[in-house]
Enzyme design. Structure first.
Site, short mmCIF file in Angstrom:
data_model
loop_
_atom_site.label_atom_id
_atom_site.label_comp_id
_atom_site.label_asym_id
_atom_site.label_seq_id
_atom_site.Cartn_x
_atom_site.Cartn_y
_atom_site.Cartn_z
CE1 TYR A 92 28.47 25.77 -0.14
CE2 TYR A 92 27.34 27.57 0.27
CZ TYR A 92 27.03 26.40 -0.14
OH TYR A 92 26.23 25.84 0.29
NE ARG A 127 25.27 31.53 -2.90
CZ ARG A 127 25.13 30.88 -1.37
NH1 ARG A 127 25.06 29.54 -1.21
NH2 ARG A 127 24.18 31.91 -0.68
CG ASN A 132 20.10 36.96 2.86
OD1 ASN A 132 19.21 35.36 2.86
ND2 ASN A 132 20.04 37.81 3.15
CB VAL A 133 26.09 32.95 3.25
CG1 VAL A 133 25.12 32.13 3.87
CG2 VAL A 133 25.35 32.96 2.27
CG ASP A 134 24.61 38.99 1.62
OD1 ASP A 134 23.46 38.72 0.71
OD2 ASP A 134 24.21 39.97 2.21
CG HIS A 193 20.57 29.68 6.73
ND1 HIS A 193 19.30 29.65 5.90
CD2 HIS A 193 20.41 28.92 7.69
CE1 HIS A 193 18.18 28.96 6.42
NE2 HIS A 193 18.75 28.20 7.66
CB SER A 244 10.15 31.48 -0.40
OG SER A 244 11.77 30.52 0.55
N1 APR Z 1 12.29 42.40 -2.63
C1 APR Z 1 12.05 41.40 -1.95
N2 APR Z 1 11.78 40.00 -2.35
C2 APR Z 1 12.15 39.73 -3.19
C3 APR Z 1 12.96 40.58 -4.01
C4 APR Z 1 12.79 42.00 -4.07
N3 APR Z 1 14.10 42.71 -5.08
N4 APR Z 1 13.06 39.55 -5.23
C5 APR Z 1 12.96 38.49 -4.98
N5 APR Z 1 12.01 37.94 -3.45
C6 APR Z 1 11.35 37.50 -2.28
C7 APR Z 1 10.94 36.44 -3.27
O1 APR Z 1 9.66 36.18 -3.78
C8 APR Z 1 11.41 35.30 -2.66
O2 APR Z 1 9.84 35.30 -1.46
O3 APR Z 1 12.73 36.62 -1.86
C9 APR Z 1 12.91 35.42 -1.36
C10 APR Z 1 12.78 34.46 -2.21
O4 APR Z 1 13.19 33.09 -1.45
P1 APR Z 1 13.88 32.30 -2.16
O5 APR Z 1 15.16 32.12 -2.98
O6 APR Z 1 13.94 30.81 -1.26
O7 APR Z 1 14.83 32.89 -0.06
P2 APR Z 1 15.03 32.55 0.98
O8 APR Z 1 14.15 32.71 1.65
O9 APR Z 1 16.30 33.26 1.61
O10 APR Z 1 15.60 30.87 1.08
C11 APR Z 1 15.63 30.35 3.11
O11 APR Z 1 16.98 28.20 1.33
O12 APR Z 1 17.79 27.94 0.58
C12 APR Z 1 18.27 27.73 1.82
O13 APR Z 1 20.02 28.19 3.37
C13 APR Z 1 19.26 28.84 2.39
O14 APR Z 1 18.89 30.56 3.36
C14 APR Z 1 18.01 30.54 2.21
C15 APR Z 1 17.35 29.93 2.46
#
Ligand code: APR
Length: 240
Positions: A59, A62, A93-95, A110, A178
């Site tokens: 962390y 990050r 997001n944590v940013d 989160h 996602s």
């Molecule tokens: N613009 C739009 N969408 C994007 C881009 C972009 N430039 N780049 C990636 N993506 C999309 C991908 O298609 C995907 O659907 O962002 C999503 C990223 O998914 P994850 O990596 O699973 O991130 P997130 O959904 O925020 O994860 C949720 O999981 O690990 C835990 O606590 C963590 O908060 C996080 C949670």
């Protein structure tokens, strides 16, 4: 008592993808964080118990990356919506890029990298901004400080208030997530049937019912959506 839709309310639900074009890694994309780290080691209470130094290093790194990052055009466009609408950003997001872009109501379900908390009392939370957390940094009760991040197996923050905002939004924009992690992802289903519901991402496992998916990057698509909403127009479903 059913909550009524507020015609001026927009709720944004964001994930790591909204910060990708600011240079911050997502989690599950091909170059994502979970390809290089084992979630169990750095994002669970058990991992913290086993090896707190590894978790602090993860962390701290990050946090430093986030300090180097700047809000992108998607964060700035979302903040611009406040010119005309009452906007609530619910973020996984944590940013703090939404805040840096000017969004004034941001709910971090989160946790936040810029904060630390006691490892024995969740109510003891300290703003540390860009400072590292080191072994030996303690809370007022003398216990080791940990990142103020909600780990797997822990309960996200503010779900009730986030759910109420979702239920009363006239427009919901889901961006860069996602929708893989519950219960946070379940919030998107709280949006009302006749609210305008858009989802922006590069791919999607299972599109939530009632949402229009605009495939593409946040920087490419969000400013278009914001411009339409500020002009009182419906965004085209094919932009991007
Ligand atoms: N613009 C739009 N969408 C994007 C881009 C972009 N430039 N780049 C990636 N993506 C999309 C991908 O298609 C995907 O659907 O962002 C999503 C990223 O998914 P994850 O990596 O699973 O991130 P997130 O959904 O925020 O994860 C949720 O999981 O690990 C835990 O606590 C963590 O908060 C996080 C949670």
């Amino acid at each position: 008592m059913p909550e009524f839709i507020d015609p001026d309310k927009i709720v944004i639900f964001s994930g790591a993808g909204v910060s990708a074009e600011s240079g911050l890694q997502t989690f599950r994309d091909s170059d994502g964080l979970w390809n290089n780290y084992d979630v169990k080691d750095v994002a669970t209470p058990q991992g913290w118990q086993r090896n707190p130094q590894l978790v602090l290093d993860f962390y701290n790194a990050r946090r430093r990356q986030t300090i180097e990052a700047a809000p992108n055009k998607a964060h700035l466009a979302i903040a611009a919506l406040e010119k005309k609408f009452s906007v609530v950003v619910i973020t996984q997001n944590v940013d703090n890029l939404h805040e840096q872009a000017g969004s004034t109501e941001v709910i971090h379900v989160h946790g936040e990298l810029t904060k630390a908390r006691s490892s024995i009392d969740d109510s003891l939370i300290y703003t540390i901004n860009e400072k590292d957390i080191k072994i030996g940094d303690t809370c007022d009760k003398g216990s080791q400080l940990r990142p103020h991040i909600i780990w797997f197996g822990e309960t996200p923050q503010f779900l009730d208030v986030a759910s109420r905002h979702m239920k009363t939004a006239a427009k919901v924009l889901v961006v860069g997530t996602s929708l893989a992690v519950y219960p946070a992802a379940g919030l998107v289903k709280k949006a009302r049937h006749h609210a305008e519901k858009l989802l922006v991402s590069l791919d999607i496992e299972k599109k939530p019912y009632g949402y229009t998916w605009l495939r593409g990057t946040a920087v490419n698509i969000i400013p278009h959506i914001v411009e339409c909403w500020l002009d009182g127009r419906k965004p085209s479903a094919t932009h991007g």
